[in-house]
Design an enzyme around this catalytic site. Sequence first.
Site, PDB file in Angstrom:
ATOM      1  N   HIS A 211      58.154  64.948  54.353  1.00 36.27           N
ATOM      2  CA  HIS A 211      58.084  64.619  53.555  1.00 36.27           C
ATOM      3  C   HIS A 211      57.019  63.883  53.551  1.00 36.27           C
ATOM      4  O   HIS A 211      56.691  63.699  52.143  1.00 36.27           O
ATOM      5  CB  HIS A 211      59.072  63.403  54.057  1.00 36.27           C
ATOM      6  CG  HIS A 211      61.160  63.920  54.504  1.00 36.27           C
ATOM      7  ND1 HIS A 211      61.337  64.451  55.316  1.00 36.27           N
ATOM      8  CD2 HIS A 211      62.021  64.344  53.073  1.00 36.27           C
ATOM      9  CE1 HIS A 211      62.137  64.779  55.087  1.00 36.27           C
ATOM     10  NE2 HIS A 211      63.008  65.003  53.418  1.00 36.27           N
ATOM     11  N   GLU A 458      72.395  72.501  54.603  1.00 40.67           N
ATOM     12  CA  GLU A 458      71.261  72.694  54.938  1.00 40.67           C
ATOM     13  C   GLU A 458      70.824  73.090  56.802  1.00 40.67           C
ATOM     14  O   GLU A 458      70.077  72.548  57.744  1.00 40.67           O
ATOM     15  CB  GLU A 458      70.004  71.357  54.464  1.00 40.67           C
ATOM     16  CG  GLU A 458      70.546  70.186  55.134  1.00 40.67           C
ATOM     17  CD  GLU A 458      69.999  69.181  54.433  1.00 40.67           C
ATOM     18  OE1 GLU A 458      68.389  69.193  53.264  1.00 40.67           O
ATOM     19  OE2 GLU A 458      70.825  67.501  53.855  1.00 40.67           O
ATOM     20  N   ASP A 482      65.306  72.164  55.714  1.00 41.61           N
ATOM     21  CA  ASP A 482      66.509  71.800  56.547  1.00 41.61           C
ATOM     22  C   ASP A 482      66.952  73.021  57.337  1.00 41.61           C
ATOM     23  O   ASP A 482      67.281  73.292  58.531  1.00 41.61           O
ATOM     24  CB  ASP A 482      67.359  70.254  56.123  1.00 41.61           C
ATOM     25  CG  ASP A 482      66.214  69.336  56.420  1.00 41.61           C
ATOM     26  OD1 ASP A 482      65.735  69.156  57.469  1.00 41.61           O
ATOM     27  OD2 ASP A 482      66.177  68.215  56.111  1.00 41.61           O
ATOM     28  N   ARG A 492      60.038  70.453  61.746  1.00 39.46           N
ATOM     29  CA  ARG A 492      58.868  70.809  59.377  1.00 39.46           C
ATOM     30  C   ARG A 492      57.597  69.581  59.693  1.00 39.46           C
ATOM     31  O   ARG A 492      57.309  70.206  58.479  1.00 39.46           O
ATOM     32  CB  ARG A 492      60.064  70.884  58.419  1.00 39.46           C
ATOM     33  CG  ARG A 492      60.900  68.945  58.304  1.00 39.46           C
ATOM     34  CD  ARG A 492      61.800  69.162  57.951  1.00 39.46           C
ATOM     35  NE  ARG A 492      61.819  68.971  56.383  1.00 39.46           N
ATOM     36  CZ  ARG A 492      62.515  68.420  55.300  1.00 39.46           C
ATOM     37  NH1 ARG A 492      63.822  68.396  55.549  1.00 39.46           N
ATOM     38  NH2 ARG A 492      61.939  67.939  53.721  1.00 39.46           N
ATOM     39  N   CYS A 529      68.142  72.811  46.697  1.00 41.99           N
ATOM     40  CA  CYS A 529      66.497  71.952  46.022  1.00 41.99           C
ATOM     41  C   CYS A 529      65.974  71.950  47.099  1.00 41.99           C
ATOM     42  O   CYS A 529      64.933  71.136  46.912  1.00 41.99           O
ATOM     43  CB  CYS A 529      67.278  70.966  45.854  1.00 41.99           C
ATOM     44  SG  CYS A 529      68.761  70.307  47.101  1.00 41.99           S
TER      45      CYS A 529
HETATM   46  C1  PEP Z   1      66.124  69.554  52.098  1.00 39.33           C
HETATM   47  O1  PEP Z   1      66.093  69.971  53.213  1.00 39.33           O
HETATM   48  O2  PEP Z   1      65.834  70.776  51.932  1.00 39.33           O
HETATM   49  C2  PEP Z   1      65.921  68.868  51.208  1.00 39.33           C
HETATM   50  C3  PEP Z   1      66.293  69.473  49.980  1.00 39.33           C
HETATM   51  O3  PEP Z   1      66.532  67.502  51.541  1.00 39.33           O
HETATM   52  P1  PEP Z   1      65.086  67.194  52.412  1.00 39.33           P
HETATM   53  O4  PEP Z   1      63.452  67.967  52.121  1.00 39.33           O
HETATM   54  O5  PEP Z   1      65.309  65.373  51.707  1.00 39.33           O
HETATM   55  O6  PEP Z   1      65.148  67.180  53.644  1.00 39.33           O
HETATM   56 MG    MG Z   2      66.760  68.316  54.122  1.00 40.26          MG
END
Ligand code: PEP
Ligand code: MG
Length: 591
Positions: A211, A458, A482, A492, A529
């Site tokens: 993140h 996810e 995810d 990740r 997304c």
């Molecule tokens: C994802 O996991 O692809 C997602 C968009 O959520 P985040 O990156 O906030 O975990």
């Molecule tokens: Mg996610």
Amino acid sequence: MSFAIHGLAVARGVAIGRAVLVASSRMDVAHYFVDASQVESEIDRLRQGRDAAFGEIQRLQRTVSQMNANEAPAELTALLDVHLMLLQDESLTRDVKHWISERLYNAEWALTTQLEILARQFDEMEDEYLRERKADLEQVVERVLRHMKGMASPVNPGRKRPRTQQDLLLDDTVDVPLVLIAHDLSPADMLQFKQSVFAGFVTDVGGKTSHTAIVARSMDIPAVVGARSASQLVRQDDWVIIDGDAGVVIVDPSPILLAEYGFKQRQAELERERLQRLQRTPAVTLDGERIELLANIEMPEDAPHAVRAGAVGVGLFRSEFLFMGRRGHLPDEEEQYSAYRRAVEGMQGLPVTIRTVDIGADKPLDARHDKDHNQDAHLNPALGLRAIRWSLADPAMFLNQLRAILRAAAHGQVHLLVPMLAHGNEIRQTLALIDQARTELDRRGTVYGPVKLGAMIEVPAAALSVPLFLRYFDFLSIGTNDLIQYTLAIDRADESVAHLYDPTHPAILRLVADTIAQCRAAGKLVSVCGEMAGDVAFTRLLLGLGLRSFSMHPAQILAVKQEVLRSDTQRLSGWAQQVLQAEEPAALLSP
Ligand code: PEP
Ligand code: MG
């Protein structure tokens, strides 16, 4: 002497500037810039903190002197003497003042910066006794910081980003571009830096879709993560080039390298300007398919930026950023309502997809606090009480959020998106709580609006039970970040396994392709997304798999649009099926 450090490329472009090291102090220290007019009061805060620490140690000394030899060993008296001596050391205070008055750091940041510099000097000392004095210095600084905690500080939103032209390189004023080097930065830290001065970021740890990397990308500035020992090798104020495309950090570059990268920087700026021309062009493929390009945002203030970038809505508002760094005081319904409403109004009638809170894993509520004090720190947080699991574990907190989202829906189009669902009973509990939130608002006579309900796909279990999800939800959104993490069992956020984090693994492509196909067959909307949606390397493949809705950082929208405008989905669908069958799909993806 010039040298290079290799890491992972996470945000494109080149940044050239002087290094600002953010010390990973054990104390939770805020980092922000003060105004020039606040320098004196900031130095005064520092002085008061130091005086208070001094007084405290003197009081301790008096207590110790009244004890007998058994209760208070002689070493303790000597130790307190050393601490007093360190506190009086002019070189410490003089240099801390320098960081405040010359760099405009807030007092705590200035103090921890100087601590880092001195700690390295101690580390290099031959004499073991002197080397061990580093621990004393740390204790003294922590004592001062503790006293400063209670002292009000002028809050400053941060300096604007500086010019990045080559000519600034020789201009040694406060306007010199600065690049941030840290061992680790929490997503909440990154958010604090979002409006700030930095032209680039480097961290020792982190993966491509951690993140921290995601927030760096949303800031559209060059960044390298997983650079291992960068924060040890780079010194405060070193000149640094960050090559965000190659994932390389060059320290103390030669004039030739500076000129070369200055040229690259200018080329990237030209490319960006060129892409701006596509801002108002509708995203339609050569064969006439209209593609929805949406924005991922972290704060309501990002909404106008998304509109300017040509987004036709928000596909992912990561609401958890409202919950971070609050030291246990979570935002209540009113605060959340006002934030969601600001985002909805900022999008000027375009839809906003608000994802319910996704706390946990590499998005702790309070980064440093959790790291130091969370007894469960040894457990695997990515597999723990995260996202919807966290929300369902605290229904009162979740209901606050649901009511706030429903109320914001009275001001524009809102979609409500739920992260990390895997089980049928989680889906049913979530929907029951949404009903309960509506009932409570009815009972209160509070106005609210309709929302479309969506679930994120996810977790592999979710991707393998799409029909179950389609029974309950209006739309699905594939969170590839995810989905990759959980399918390939790759943390990740861990740079040591980053090389295994592969969006083109046949298993990932199969899960993504099947989810898209099942949604389309059921006539339901589906979007991606995760970071894959904003990576131009995957645009054609996703189009070929039937995806018509992409959500990404605003900064990536125009580059993806350019790919869309050049694509023919009918031609791409046959090719995409070949990619799905390939043993090494990545080999087919290159242009
Ligand atoms: C994802 O996991 O692809 C997602 C968009 O959520 P985040 O990156 O906030 O975990
Ligand atoms: Mg996610």
